[in-house]
Design a protein around this motif. Structure first.
Motif, short mmCIF file in Angstrom:
data_model
loop_
_atom_site.label_atom_id
_atom_site.label_comp_id
_atom_site.label_asym_id
_atom_site.label_seq_id
_atom_site.Cartn_x
_atom_site.Cartn_y
_atom_site.Cartn_z
N THR A 27 0.90 -1.62 0.04
CA THR A 27 0.32 0.20 -0.02
C THR A 27 1.07 1.45 -0.61
O THR A 27 0.80 2.73 -0.73
N TYR A 28 1.90 1.12 0.90
CA TYR A 28 3.28 2.77 0.77
C TYR A 28 2.93 2.97 -0.18
O TYR A 28 3.40 3.86 -0.67
N LEU A 29 4.12 2.13 -0.56
CA LEU A 29 5.27 2.14 -1.42
C LEU A 29 4.55 2.48 -2.86
O LEU A 29 5.21 3.50 -3.65
N PRO A 30 3.63 1.78 -3.89
CA PRO A 30 2.68 2.62 -4.82
C PRO A 30 2.00 3.92 -4.94
O PRO A 30 1.89 4.13 -5.48
N LEU A 31 2.23 4.27 -2.69
CA LEU A 31 0.94 5.34 -3.38
C LEU A 31 2.32 6.52 -3.07
O LEU A 31 2.41 7.57 -3.84
N HIS A 36 4.60 10.57 -6.16
CA HIS A 36 6.26 11.36 -6.96
C HIS A 36 5.64 11.68 -8.67
O HIS A 36 5.77 12.42 -8.73
N SER A 37 4.75 11.01 -9.21
CA SER A 37 4.22 11.02 -10.41
C SER A 37 3.94 11.77 -10.32
O SER A 37 3.39 12.26 -11.93
N ALA A 38 2.58 12.49 -10.08
CA ALA A 38 2.37 13.35 -10.19
C ALA A 38 2.67 14.93 -9.16
O ALA A 38 2.26 15.78 -9.47
N GLY A 39 4.21 14.98 -9.47
CA GLY A 39 4.72 16.36 -8.58
C GLY A 39 4.82 16.31 -7.30
O GLY A 39 5.21 17.39 -6.92
N ALA A 40 4.17 15.60 -5.96
CA ALA A 40 3.29 16.09 -4.83
C ALA A 40 4.35 15.35 -4.11
O ALA A 40 5.10 16.64 -3.45
N ILE A 41 5.84 14.07 -4.07
CA ILE A 41 6.52 14.19 -3.75
C ILE A 41 7.89 14.46 -4.45
O ILE A 41 7.86 13.70 -5.65
N ASP A 42 9.00 13.77 -3.12
CA ASP A 42 10.53 13.74 -4.11
C ASP A 42 10.72 12.68 -3.26
O ASP A 42 10.96 12.82 -2.18
N PRO A 43 11.30 11.57 -4.23
CA PRO A 43 11.44 10.39 -3.00
C PRO A 43 12.58 10.15 -2.51
O PRO A 43 12.60 9.38 -1.46
N ALA A 44 13.60 11.04 -3.17
CA ALA A 44 14.61 11.17 -2.50
C ALA A 44 14.76 12.02 -1.13
O ALA A 44 15.50 11.07 -0.20
N ALA A 68 14.04 -0.23 4.90
CA ALA A 68 14.15 -1.38 3.35
C ALA A 68 13.54 -0.57 2.36
O ALA A 68 13.61 -0.37 1.21
N LEU A 69 11.95 0.51 2.66
CA LEU A 69 11.54 1.42 1.99
C LEU A 69 12.20 2.63 1.60
O LEU A 69 12.11 2.69 0.04
N ALA A 70 12.96 3.04 2.82
CA ALA A 70 14.16 4.00 2.13
C ALA A 70 14.48 3.45 0.96
O ALA A 70 14.99 4.39 0.36
N GLY A 71 15.10 2.44 1.20
CA GLY A 71 15.91 1.93 0.08
C GLY A 71 15.47 2.27 -1.38
O GLY A 71 16.31 2.59 -2.53
N VAL A 72 14.36 1.45 -1.89
CA VAL A 72 13.60 1.35 -2.50
C VAL A 72 13.37 2.54 -3.28
O VAL A 72 13.65 3.23 -4.39
N LEU A 73 13.16 3.55 -2.47
CA LEU A 73 12.06 5.00 -2.94
C LEU A 73 14.21 5.85 -3.21
O LEU A 73 14.28 6.15 -4.00
N CYS A 74 14.85 5.36 -2.71
CA CYS A 74 16.62 5.77 -3.18
C CYS A 74 16.70 5.47 -4.20
O CYS A 74 17.35 6.17 -5.29
N ASP A 75 16.00 3.72 -4.49
CA ASP A 75 16.58 3.66 -6.24
C ASP A 75 15.72 4.02 -7.23
O ASP A 75 16.08 4.63 -8.20
N ASP A 76 14.45 4.11 -6.58
CA ASP A 76 13.52 4.97 -7.83
C ASP A 76 13.17 6.38 -8.06
O ASP A 76 13.42 6.72 -9.00
N ALA A 77 14.25 6.85 -7.33
CA ALA A 77 15.12 8.08 -7.22
C ALA A 77 16.10 8.46 -8.52
O ALA A 77 16.03 9.36 -9.69
N ALA A 78 16.65 7.14 -8.17
CA ALA A 78 18.04 7.46 -9.10
C ALA A 78 17.76 6.74 -10.43
O ALA A 78 18.59 7.43 -11.44
N LYS A 79 16.68 6.18 -10.73
CA LYS A 79 16.36 5.29 -11.60
C LYS A 79 15.45 6.68 -12.96
O LYS A 79 14.99 6.92 -14.22
N THR A 80 14.41 7.73 -11.98
CA THR A 80 13.89 9.01 -12.39
C THR A 80 14.59 10.31 -12.45
O THR A 80 14.33 11.19 -12.53
N GLY A 81 15.70 10.10 -11.98
CA GLY A 81 16.43 11.81 -11.78
C GLY A 81 16.21 12.46 -11.11
O GLY A 81 16.66 13.89 -10.64
N ALA A 82 14.48 11.76 -9.88
CA ALA A 82 14.34 12.70 -8.63
C ALA A 82 15.97 13.62 -8.31
O ALA A 82 16.27 12.98 -7.32
#
Length: 82
Positions: A27-31, A36-44, A68-82
């Motif tokens: 629930t939390y990770l997809p949220l 992030h996709s909507a521009g509401a948060i910066d995952p990093a 673990a969640l922070a690590g996934v969000l960092c990976d997401d940020a690196a992939k999207t350049g956020a």
């Protein structure tokens, strides 16, 4: 975290700690990703805040999940350049 969450009632299922982790993650990770996709948060930035909170509560049962969640969000940020 308790190993199981149960009830004396037969109509309420028992949940193990792993079930709670899966529920939180699914629930939390997809949220976070949708926000992030909507521009509401910066995952990093969110990952840094989660990690800082987990560091402050080192040893608390939720910290492994938080890291673990922070690590996934960092990976997401690196992939999207956020």
């Amino acid at each position: 975290m308790a190993e199981s969450f149960s009830s004396d009632r037969d109509d309420i299922p028992a949940f193990a700690g792993d079930d709670v982790v899966r529920l939180f993650t699914t629930t939390y990770l997809p949220l976070c990703r949708a926000l992030h996709s909507a521009g509401a948060i910066d995952p990093a930035s969110l990952a840094r805040r989660i990690a800082a909170g987990a560091a402050a509560d080192a040893g608390a049962p939720w910290t492994t999940l938080a890291h673990a969640l922070a690590g996934v969000l960092c990976d997401d940020a690196a992939k999207t350049g956020a």
